[in-house]
Enzyme design. Structure first.
Site, PDB file in Angstrom:
ATOM      1  N   ASP A 229      33.146  46.955  48.908  1.00  0.00           N
ATOM      2  CA  ASP A 229      34.151  47.464  47.980  1.00  0.00           C
ATOM      3  C   ASP A 229      33.507  48.195  46.804  1.00  0.00           C
ATOM      4  O   ASP A 229      33.957  49.267  46.393  1.00  0.00           O
ATOM      5  CB  ASP A 229      35.007  46.297  47.457  1.00  0.00           C
ATOM      6  CG  ASP A 229      35.661  45.523  48.593  1.00  0.00           C
ATOM      7  OD1 ASP A 229      35.695  46.060  49.710  1.00  0.00           O
ATOM      8  OD2 ASP A 229      36.117  44.394  48.364  1.00  0.00           O
TER       9      ASP A 229
ATOM     10  N   SER B   9      41.554  45.917  44.395  1.00  0.00           N
ATOM     11  CA  SER B   9      41.846  46.086  42.963  1.00  0.00           C
ATOM     12  C   SER B   9      40.817  45.345  42.114  1.00  0.00           C
ATOM     13  O   SER B   9      40.372  45.853  41.076  1.00  0.00           O
ATOM     14  CB  SER B   9      43.250  45.568  42.642  1.00  0.00           C
ATOM     15  OG  SER B   9      43.382  44.215  43.061  1.00  0.00           O
TER      16      SER B   9
ATOM     17  N   ASN C  18      44.810  36.135  46.740  1.00  0.00           N
ATOM     18  CA  ASN C  18      43.712  36.282  45.789  1.00  0.00           C
ATOM     19  C   ASN C  18      42.487  35.552  46.331  1.00  0.00           C
ATOM     20  O   ASN C  18      42.475  34.339  46.439  1.00  0.00           O
ATOM     21  CB  ASN C  18      44.128  35.708  44.424  1.00  0.00           C
ATOM     22  CG  ASN C  18      43.051  35.906  43.372  1.00  0.00           C
ATOM     23  OD1 ASN C  18      41.860  35.732  43.644  1.00  0.00           O
ATOM     24  ND2 ASN C  18      43.459  36.269  42.173  1.00  0.00           N
TER      25      ASN C  18
END
Length: 458
Positions: free
Chosen positions: A190, A146, A233
């Site tokens: 990513d 994300s 995270n």
């Protein structure tokens, strides 16, 4: 494949999500958006924690994405808002230096990483004023990227708002570099898949130079993502960067042991290249040179002939200065083994043998065992979930993303998909009220989606 990101004309009224985003934007800023930008999340099918060591990975984009509505103005500010009320608004000046607080990885700092990357690439002294509303469907801190999708979306929309043009490859490289502003020393997978993805195919992503090759996944199987509901995270913890540092030190130790000059070598793939060795040779070398017991700082400094100050300044990152012991043997063994599994996965997909689903499943299972035992980037919940997935009919299941929480990806024969979903639901989600509440966005079948694009209203 077109070299620049697509610009797509879309009918907003037929897309519920875009329609909602547009009305949210109009309510917030009192005008309509000029354009939209979209960047997908991703699932890595195999090749975990090896992109920052220089090795190829095998992800695909997922349908979940970060979507932003944007208007351009002369306000001299960049205003950022989010459709999710738990993420607060933020505003920065277009003419002052953008400062990103690593100690406090808020959503808007990821957005600003992308802005800053484009600003520095083009040397833009004064950025165009922008109003932006961001909407995300990629579950945060779940291993589906994300944060990188947000950086990519922001880089793309900043380029568009400032009337600049870059190829997908250049954008991926800029966004990979600029995400380091938040403190994550990632390897570029990513951002690369977010820009280079194409619908219907997974991609082998190679680095130096950055290149994406189609990988046709076998018919007869689907990939299912399941979130263990433990968040991790990367920028807010040091687990991830400790692994990056351990690989960096292992690189130096292996180079030194084979008479190479370690000073210019930072990635495990560089030692293999310099030695002209196979991955199998490297696995043998790891066993010969590195001991399984953790290395102390003193031992590392002694072997490399460096001072403790040099170790801290050149090999450790800001958030790993506290680490006293390093598991070099285990980390290097995982990286070289995982790099070999990626190449085997691709060659099975290319050759398409009758038993390809079984072979790919075995590689995924080996990958999870290596992540769990050698790289130690799993967690009890993920291990339990992977175990349940295998018992529920998956031929292969493994953690995906950084680990220490987040998602597993499972390869399931197409005919068993429904029964698989039900069995995982019953065993993992339903018994726990917190997981049961998150189940809808935590368990889903996915197929390879397209890459980042600018969207224009018809």
């Amino acid at each position: 494949m077109a070299s620049n990101p697509s610009k797509l004309k879309i009918e907003i009224t037929s897309n519920e999500r875009l329609k909602n985003l547009k009305s949210h934007f109009e309510a917030k800023f009192g005008e309509s958006p000029l354009f939209y930008a979209r960047a997908p999340g991703r699932v890595n099918l195999i090749g975990e924690h090896i992109d920052y060591c220089g090795y190829s990975v095998l992800p695909m984009a997922i349908e979940q994405s970060i979507l932003a509505a944007v208007s351009v103005n002369n306000s001299g500010t960049i205003q950022m808002a989010n459709t999710n009320p738990q993420y607060q608004d933020f505003k920065v000046s277009c003419s002052e230096e953008i400062v990103i607080d690593r100690e406090n990885p808020k959503w808007y700092y990821y957005f600003l990483c992308g802005v800053k990357g484009i600003q520095e690439k083009f040397g833009i002294a004064r950025l165009a004023g922008m109003s932006c509303v961001v909407d995300g469907t990629v579950p945060p801190s779940s291993g589906l990227s994300s944060s990188s999708a947000l950086v990519c979306c922001s880089g793309l929309l900043t380029m568009e708002a400032n009337q600049k043009s870059l190829s997908k490859v250049a954008l991926a490289e800029i966004c990979a570099k600029s995400e380091c502003y938040i403190g994550t020393e990632g390897g570029g997978m990513d951002q690369s898949i977010s820009f280079l993805a194409e619908e219907g195919t997974a991609k082998l992503i190679e680095f130096q130079p950055l290149k994406a090759t189609d990988v046709k996944l076998p018919h007869g199987a689907v990939f299912v993502i399941s979130n263990c509901c433990m968040e991790m995270n990367k920028a807010a913890s040091s687990h991830y960067n400790i692994r990056v540092v351990e690989c960096r030190i292992a690189t130096k130790m292996l180079a030194q042991a084979r008479g190479l000059d370690p000073s210019g070598l930072l990635k495990l793939c560089q030692v293999q290249t310099a030695l002209k060795a196979s991955l199998e040779d490297m696995l043998v070398l790891v066993d010969e040179v590195l001991h399984p017991e953790p290395y102390s700082r003193e031992e590392i400094c002694k072997v490399l002939g460096i001072t403790s100050e040099k170790l801290c300044a050149e090999l450790l990152s800001a958030n790993t200065q506290h680490v006293t012991h390093f598991k070099l043997h285990q980390r290097a063994k995982h990286v070289y083994g995982e790099a070999a599994r990626v190449m085997r996965f691709k060659s099975v997909c290319d050759a398409g043998p009758a038993e390809s689903i079984k072979l790919l499943g075995e590689l995924m299972n080996q990958s999870h065992a290596s992540c769990r035992d050698l790289y130690e980037c799993s967690c009890p919940e993920l291990d339990q979930l992977v175990d349940i997935c295998l018992k529920s009919g998956a031929v292969g299941s493994r953690l995906t993303g950084a680990g220490w929480g987040g998602c597993a990806v499972s390869m399931v024969p197409s005919g068993k998909a429904e029964s698989f979903l039900q069995a995982v639901r019953d065993a993992y989600y339903t018994p726990d009220p917190r997981r049961a509440a998150m189940e809808k966005q935590s368990l889903f079948v996915t197929k390879p989606g397209g890459g980042a694009a600018v969207l224009l209203e018809e």
